[in-house]
Design a protein around this motif. Structure first.
Motif, PDB file in Angstrom:
ATOM      1  N   ILE A 205       0.835  -1.204   0.000  1.00 31.82           N
ATOM      2  CA  ILE A 205       0.000   0.000   0.000  1.00 31.82           C
ATOM      3  C   ILE A 205       0.867   1.250   0.000  1.00 31.82           C
ATOM      4  O   ILE A 205       0.653   2.185  -0.780  1.00 31.82           O
TER       5      ILE A 205
ATOM      6  N   PHE B 141      -8.256  12.293  -2.395  1.00 33.26           N
ATOM      7  CA  PHE B 141      -8.340  10.898  -2.829  1.00 33.26           C
ATOM      8  C   PHE B 141      -9.631  10.710  -3.634  1.00 33.26           C
ATOM      9  O   PHE B 141     -10.651  11.329  -3.336  1.00 33.26           O
TER      10      PHE B 141
ATOM     11  N   ARG C 291     -13.051   4.678  -0.138  1.00 34.17           N
ATOM     12  CA  ARG C 291     -12.290   3.465   0.187  1.00 34.17           C
ATOM     13  C   ARG C 291     -10.789   3.759   0.212  1.00 34.17           C
ATOM     14  O   ARG C 291     -10.077   3.279   1.099  1.00 34.17           O
ATOM     15  N   SER C 292     -10.302   4.535  -0.748  1.00 35.15           N
ATOM     16  CA  SER C 292      -8.872   4.854  -0.779  1.00 35.15           C
ATOM     17  C   SER C 292      -8.489   5.743   0.395  1.00 35.15           C
ATOM     18  O   SER C 292      -7.391   5.627   0.938  1.00 35.15           O
ATOM     19  N   ARG C 293      -9.399   6.626   0.816  1.00 32.52           N
ATOM     20  CA  ARG C 293      -9.131   7.467   1.990  1.00 32.52           C
ATOM     21  C   ARG C 293      -9.021   6.605   3.251  1.00 32.52           C
ATOM     22  O   ARG C 293      -8.131   6.786   4.079  1.00 32.52           O
TER      23      ARG C 293
ATOM     24  N   ARG D  44      -8.314   3.410   3.385  1.00 30.87           N
ATOM     25  CA  ARG D  44      -7.127   2.553   3.298  1.00 30.87           C
ATOM     26  C   ARG D  44      -5.872   3.329   3.684  1.00 30.87           C
ATOM     27  O   ARG D  44      -4.978   2.802   4.345  1.00 30.87           O
TER      28      ARG D  44
END
Length: 256
Positions: free
Chosen positions: A9, A45, A49-51, A53
């Motif tokens: 990640i 972002f 979901r990316s935030r 993660r």
């Protein structure tokens, strides 16, 4: 501490300045970072979901169970806000402390070649190490496919490049890392807060993470100790490092 793939990640985050800005906010007030990152999306972002993660890996990779290390990290990332090289080294040290796989890759592969004076750092050497690690680690057997291993190796090299420890695109080569006396004092104070260190610093494998060759360590430590930025005692071949400052006082003590 178990193995995980946080490296993957972190290796995919394009702008590490986001990490350097977000970490002290997280350490001071997680709810504030959630509002900035997730609710307001101030880091831009694309998806929630990316935030999420990003927040999860930030906590997993860089937040320690040791509150003194967290306080030190928070103060220093804020202090180094205009010094990307120092932020990168501090990130490298913190991620090494908090992530077993990153620590062992650095200890057994990166620093082995770095101190040998090698020019190139091929991905194949990382892959070979990972396959050997899996073969002798029951918890990892049959869990990581060849594709996963290749991804971990690629992302590991990507992390090191983003931390200015490697350079190049297809072929990765070593950057020569120069650690100033003040940054070395930061490293030694950080070491003094760590759990499960050896009483003799010269025998501790984490000493290599200073980027200072073994035959120069004693001289450099004595030089730093003369400036009262670290406490040390040296008897025979035994060198003991003790903190000179509490985390809240370290900036004034070293840089004041």
């Amino acid at each position: 501490m178990s193995y995980n793939t946080d490296i993957n990640i972190l290796g995919g985050i394009p702008d590490y300045q986001l990490l350097y800005v977000a970490l002290p906010i997280l350490l001071n007030d997680e709810s504030n970072l959630k509002e900035i990152l997730i609710s307001n999306n101030e880091f831009n972002f694309r998806t929630e979901r990316s935030r999420q993660r990003f927040l999860t890996v930030l906590k997993s990779a860089l937040v320690s169970d040791n509150e003194k290390i967290n306080m030190l990290a928070s103060n220093l990332f804020t202090f180094f806000k205009n010094d990307v090289q120092s932020q990168a080294l501090l990130f490298f040290w913190l991620f090494s402390i908090n992530n077993k796989l990153f620590y062992e890759l650095n200890r057994d592969v990166y620093f082995k070649f770095y101190f040998q004076g090698r020019m190139e750092f091929p991905k194949e050497d990382v892959i070979a190490y990972l396959k050997d690690l899996i073969s002798r680690t029951p918890d990892l057997k049959d869990r990581w496919s060849d594709k996963t291993i290749d991804t971990v190796a690629y992302k590991y090299l990507s992390v090191l490049k983003k931390l200015h420890l490697l350079k190049g695109s297809k072929k990765k080569t070593f950057e020569i890392v120069s650690v100033s006396d003040k940054l070395f004092a930061v490293f030694l104070n950080l070491y003094s807060y760590m759990d499960k260190t050896k009483s003799n610093f010269l025998e501790d494998e984490f000493a290599a993470f200073s980027f200072i060759p073994q035959d120069n360590l004693i001289e450099r430590i004595k030089r730093v100790a003369k400036k009262d930025t670290i406490n040390m005692s040296f008897a025979g071949n035994n060198l003991k490092i003790e903190k000179a400052y509490e985390p809240k006082d370290i900036i004034n003590g070293i840089f004041g």
